[in-house]
Design an enzyme around this catalytic site. Structure first.
Site, PDB file in Angstrom:
ATOM      1  N   GLU A 115      -3.298   5.333 -24.450  1.00 56.82           N
ATOM      2  CA  GLU A 115      -2.080   4.545 -24.637  1.00 56.82           C
ATOM      3  C   GLU A 115      -2.406   3.093 -24.955  1.00 56.82           C
ATOM      4  O   GLU A 115      -1.784   2.468 -25.816  1.00 56.82           O
ATOM      5  CB  GLU A 115      -1.207   4.622 -23.377  1.00 56.82           C
ATOM      6  CG  GLU A 115      -0.713   6.030 -23.050  1.00 56.82           C
ATOM      7  CD  GLU A 115      -1.628   6.789 -22.113  1.00 56.82           C
ATOM      8  OE1 GLU A 115      -1.132   7.540 -21.276  1.00 56.82           O
ATOM      9  OE2 GLU A 115      -2.884   6.617 -22.221  1.00 56.82           O
ATOM     10  N   ARG A 119     -22.267  21.930 -28.823  1.00 58.80           N
ATOM     11  CA  ARG A 119     -23.071  20.999 -28.016  1.00 58.80           C
ATOM     12  C   ARG A 119     -22.428  19.615 -27.979  1.00 58.80           C
ATOM     13  O   ARG A 119     -22.380  18.978 -26.927  1.00 58.80           O
ATOM     14  CB  ARG A 119     -24.499  20.907 -28.579  1.00 58.80           C
ATOM     15  CG  ARG A 119     -25.282  22.204 -28.478  1.00 58.80           C
ATOM     16  CD  ARG A 119     -26.756  21.998 -28.813  1.00 58.80           C
ATOM     17  NE  ARG A 119     -27.477  23.263 -28.833  1.00 58.80           N
ATOM     18  CZ  ARG A 119     -28.782  23.382 -29.026  1.00 58.80           C
ATOM     19  NH1 ARG A 119     -29.519  22.292 -29.235  1.00 58.80           N
ATOM     20  NH2 ARG A 119     -29.364  24.572 -29.034  1.00 58.80           N
TER      21      ARG A 119
END
Length: 387
Positions: free
Chosen positions: A76, A210
């Site tokens: 935000e 990964r």
């Protein structure tokens, strides 16, 4: 079935495929955009969730942001900063957030405070945060300040995306993805031998798993036979703060010190899971674990709790049949990525099937093979926000 490329590989590694914003309308379209933003934080924000946020006013995007490092700004705040950098005023806007905004002082101030100060008009939330320090508190605070709150927009997709964080919060263990490359005969190849089941291009794409994880786990046999480095080699460079743990289960400390995995890699420390107190290896940290309750070797459950205590919320298991079967039989796997070649591998078949209750999440092809992803059916207590 779609063909596997780099963009799709990343979506699949992060729990997708994800909805396309241009295929949706209204709040759903902007929440899908927030999810796309959130993908940029996977593998980087742990132990915090990679929350994505988009600020919109009159149908126009003012700013976008994602949380990419614990202790730094949340999604935000990043979206508000992005809007400010463009000269945009967020007053009266709608904030689309994949996860309920936090409402407590941790390493950073509450995101609810920032949204209130910015005078946003609406906050659209994908899924509530099960963290006991939030768990509806963020929604309540925003509503108490006169901000309209709309919940559960693209709830299923947002819950699926944040499932690793939910699991760690509720169980103290990270999300576990199991990856195996099999031949058409269901084999990994001859015991003790090496065979490239998938072509190099597909092996490279598998590295998305990964990059999405913070740790990889393999067994003694994989290191003894293949001598892998186990490093994260996704084409895009990783930020300096990213740590990727290379974990080798070597309960009896039998692996020789010249194995490639023991060599230092910047930002990718190696851990050796052992029983007892064997002689140390230079530059290698030992995890002293209790023995497994069933079978041989170290306790896998204790290993997962140990990794979670180090901030790991996504683990990739990329080993041989014994380790894969142990994780699956102990119900420690959350997601199974199967790469199957059209060519036989020539060894004994691996008796490894997902539980009958699991569903195929998605599937696709490459020239010479197919991939499938299996997962616990959506709606489990880990994902659906129940308590």
């Amino acid at each position: 079935m779609p063909e596997l490329d780099a963009a799709l590989a990343w979506e699949l590694a992060t729990g997708g495929p994800w909805p396309k914003p241009d295929a949706l309308q209204g709040d759903q379209a902007f929440m899908a955009l927030a999810l796309q933003e959130a993908l940029k934080g996977v593998g980087l924000s742990n132990p915090n969730p990679p929350v994505g946020c988009v600020l919109v006013k009159a149908g126009r995007v003012l700013g976008k942001g994602v949380h990419t490092q614990a202790g730094e700004a949340h999604g935000e705040i990043m979206a508000l900063r992005d809007a400010a950098s463009r000269g945009e005023d967020p007053e009266g806007s709608t904030a689309y957030v994949t996860l309920e905004p936090c409402c407590y002082h941790g390493k950073t101030p509450p995101c609810t405070d920032a949204l209130i100060k910015a005078k946003v008009r609406r906050v659209v939330v994908g899924v509530r945060d099960p963290n006991p320090r939030v768990d509806g508190g963020g929604v309540a605070i925003l509503a108490a300040h006169g901000i309209e709150v709309v919940e559960n927009v693209l709830w299923g997709e947002c819950a699926r995306f944040h499932a690793p964080f939910f699991k760690t919060i509720r169980t103290g263990m990270p999300w576990v993805s199991l990856k195996l490359a099999l031949g058409a005969d269901g084999s990994l190849g001859e015991p003790g031998g090496r065979m490239e089941v998938t072509p190099p291009a597909i092996q490279s794409l598998a590295h998305a798993l990964r990059r999405a994880s913070q740790a990889i786990v393999v067994g003694h046999g994989t290191v003894a036979t293949d001598d892998p480095e186990l490093s994260d080699r996704w084409p895009l460079p990783a930020p300096p703060h990213r740590r990727f743990l290379r974990v080798v289960l070597d309960s009896r400390a039998e692996l020789a010190p010249d194995r490639r995995v023991w060599a230092p890699v910047e930002g990718q420390p190696v851990l050796r899971a052992v029983l007892g107190d064997p002689p140390a290896l230079p530059g290698v940290e030992d995890l002293h674990l209790p023995p497994a309750e069933q079978g041989q070797g170290c306790s896998l459950r204790h290993l997962l709790h140990e990794l979670a205590s180090r901030g790991v919320d996504r683990v990739l298991v990329e080993g041989g049949p014994r380790l894969a079967q142990a994780f699956m039989h102990q119900r420690l796997v959350d997601e199974f990525h199967e790469f199957r070649s059209d060519r036989p591998a020539g060894g004994p078949p691996v008796a490894l099937l997902p539980p009958k209750s699991w569903k195929m999440l998605t599937q696709g092809t490459w020239p010479g093979g197919a991939w499938r992803i299996w997962r616990e059916p959506f709606g489990t207590s880990i994902e659906n926000g129940t308590h």
